[in-house]
Design an enzyme around this catalytic site. Sequence first.
Site, PDB file in Angstrom:
ATOM      1  N   HIS A 146       0.830  -1.214   0.000  1.00  0.00           N
ATOM      2  CA  HIS A 146       0.000   0.000   0.000  1.00  0.00           C
ATOM      3  C   HIS A 146       0.860   1.257   0.000  1.00  0.00           C
ATOM      4  CE1 HIS A 146      -3.255  -2.815   1.301  1.00  0.00           C
ATOM      5  NE2 HIS A 146      -3.883  -2.086   0.394  1.00  0.00           N
TER       6      HIS A 146
ATOM      7  N   VAL B 200       3.153   3.592  -5.398  1.00  0.00           N
ATOM      8  CA  VAL B 200       3.187   2.877  -6.676  1.00  0.00           C
ATOM      9  C   VAL B 200       1.863   2.147  -6.902  1.00  0.00           C
ATOM     10  CG1 VAL B 200       4.484   1.283  -8.131  1.00  0.00           C
ATOM     11  CG2 VAL B 200       5.682   2.603  -6.384  1.00  0.00           C
TER      12      VAL B 200
ATOM     13  N   HIS C 237      -6.971   7.016  -3.192  1.00  0.00           N
ATOM     14  CA  HIS C 237      -7.876   6.058  -2.548  1.00  0.00           C
ATOM     15  C   HIS C 237      -7.271   5.287  -1.368  1.00  0.00           C
ATOM     16  CE1 HIS C 237      -5.754   2.882  -4.639  1.00  0.00           C
ATOM     17  NE2 HIS C 237      -6.388   2.027  -3.878  1.00  0.00           N
TER      18      HIS C 237
ATOM     19  N   ASP D 169      -8.829  -1.109  -8.359  1.00  0.00           N
ATOM     20  CA  ASP D 169      -8.153  -1.367  -7.093  1.00  0.00           C
ATOM     21  C   ASP D 169      -7.706  -2.820  -6.963  1.00  0.00           C
ATOM     22  OD1 ASP D 169      -7.153  -0.737  -4.592  1.00  0.00           O
ATOM     23  OD2 ASP D 169      -9.068  -1.027  -3.565  1.00  0.00           O
TER      24      ASP D 169
HETATM   25 ZN    ZN Z   1      -5.936   0.139  -2.999  1.00  0.00          ZN
END
Ligand code: ZN
Length: 468
Positions: free
Chosen positions: A192, A195, A232, A342
């Site tokens: 997380h 990148v 996000h 995601d």
């Molecule tokens: Zn994510």
Amino acid sequence: MRFKFFFSLWSVTSSWCIKKICNVRRGAISYDSSDQTALYIRMLGDVRVRSQVGFEPERRGSHPYLGVDFRTLHSRAESAGSIPARRIRRLFSFQRHLLSSRLLRGAPHLNPLHILDEDYCGQAKCMLEKVGSWNFDIFLFDRLTNGNSLVFLTFNLLNQYGLIELFQLDMVKLRRFLVLVQEDYHNQNPYHNAVHAADVTQAMHCYLREPKLAQSLTSFDILLGLLAAATHDLDHPGVNQPFLIKTNHYLAALYRNTSVLENHHWRSAVGLLRETELFSHLPVEDSLSIERQLGSLILATDISRQNEYLSRFRTHLDENDLCLGHASHRHFVLQMALKCADICNPCRPWELSKQWSEKVTEEFFHQGDIEKKHKLEISPLCDSEANTIASVQIGFMTYVVEPLFAEWARFSDTRLSQTMLGHLGLNKASWSALEPEASGSSEEGESEPGRATEEPSSRALSQGSQES
Ligand SMILES: [Zn+2]
Ligand SMILES: *[C@@H]1O[C@H](CO)[C@@H](O)[C@H](O)[C@H]1NC(C)=O
């Protein structure tokens, strides 16, 4: 108890913070904290800031991991030397803001090309010509840009869509915003980090160009989609929500154990928008609408609500009633696109996909190691002795990724969707081949999604919540 801490911290910090933040009303640190508070929460979240103002983590009392600094949770030896510089930079975030605006006052007008030319190496520029390719190698791009993939990629896309001009974004503010976003991701997290955010933004760009979306989305939708993708996972601590809850982390209390991380990502993004005043030239209703919609997009990435979104999507597709002329339907499609972006790692070519799998598992196992060390129950998928990269991936693909991308392909039946499903199947077969015991026989396993894994769906879902 915890709130007592907030208030006492509040009175200490308010003596050094600049006037602007002190305008936040005292009672603003509350569950439904919003707006300005987000700025403050960003600073509260930084243990190093707390220690600068005289609050060592130990004094908080509510956190059993006395010295755990979430910012350095995943740090490696070599990053230790860079901490003092970063600490000072962050501590004086607002002073920095004032200083930079002072320095930049009267500076020659910067145009986008100037900003690009200044830092770019030719190869990175060359790569950006194929920024819409599903094979885009974000790891290589990150190396070529010296770790600045998120800034350059997002800037390039905003420019390419003509959004900078259309929304009359101030180049200096925009650049500052993007740099701060990138800095607020934790480089030390194996997965997380900035990148991942750049990768999700690149995937989002690919989806925005799909005919159904390209024909219906407004410039406002595209701006929101790109900003939501870039922010996000902002300030993600590298551990999941159950971990924050069981260690009584203040964010869990603040957001009532509900979408704790996603709420924090959103609030952090709002904080940066306000700090940089990126949209301060727009009518107040517009900038509030941007903040609100950004929240609704980021909150949709909470994987614990996966089934809710997926069944809504399925129902719309069954009844064929998505009408992209309606703003609310376009917003829903943007939410689904962000959710796909995601968790699209398993849909990338093997060489890229494999690297993401290794990184996310490293982050899980790291959490598991902390849990072991502190004699807490080890979270699903986080025990390096009970899981392998392959078993984690096969479960995740089967129960989370395949169902989502199957629906996405129904919605957007294009070559890209077929490519993604193709990679997904191949990647799953590759992991199955590396993990014969997971599916009995790897050949059977790869062609029968239901049989290819022994992971129950709840475990897969909890993994998803960490990936989002
Ligand atoms: Zn994510
Ligand atoms: C969050 O969950 C923890 C652990 O289950 C519980 O002790 C706490 O009261 C919960 N907090 C809220 C605000 O619901």
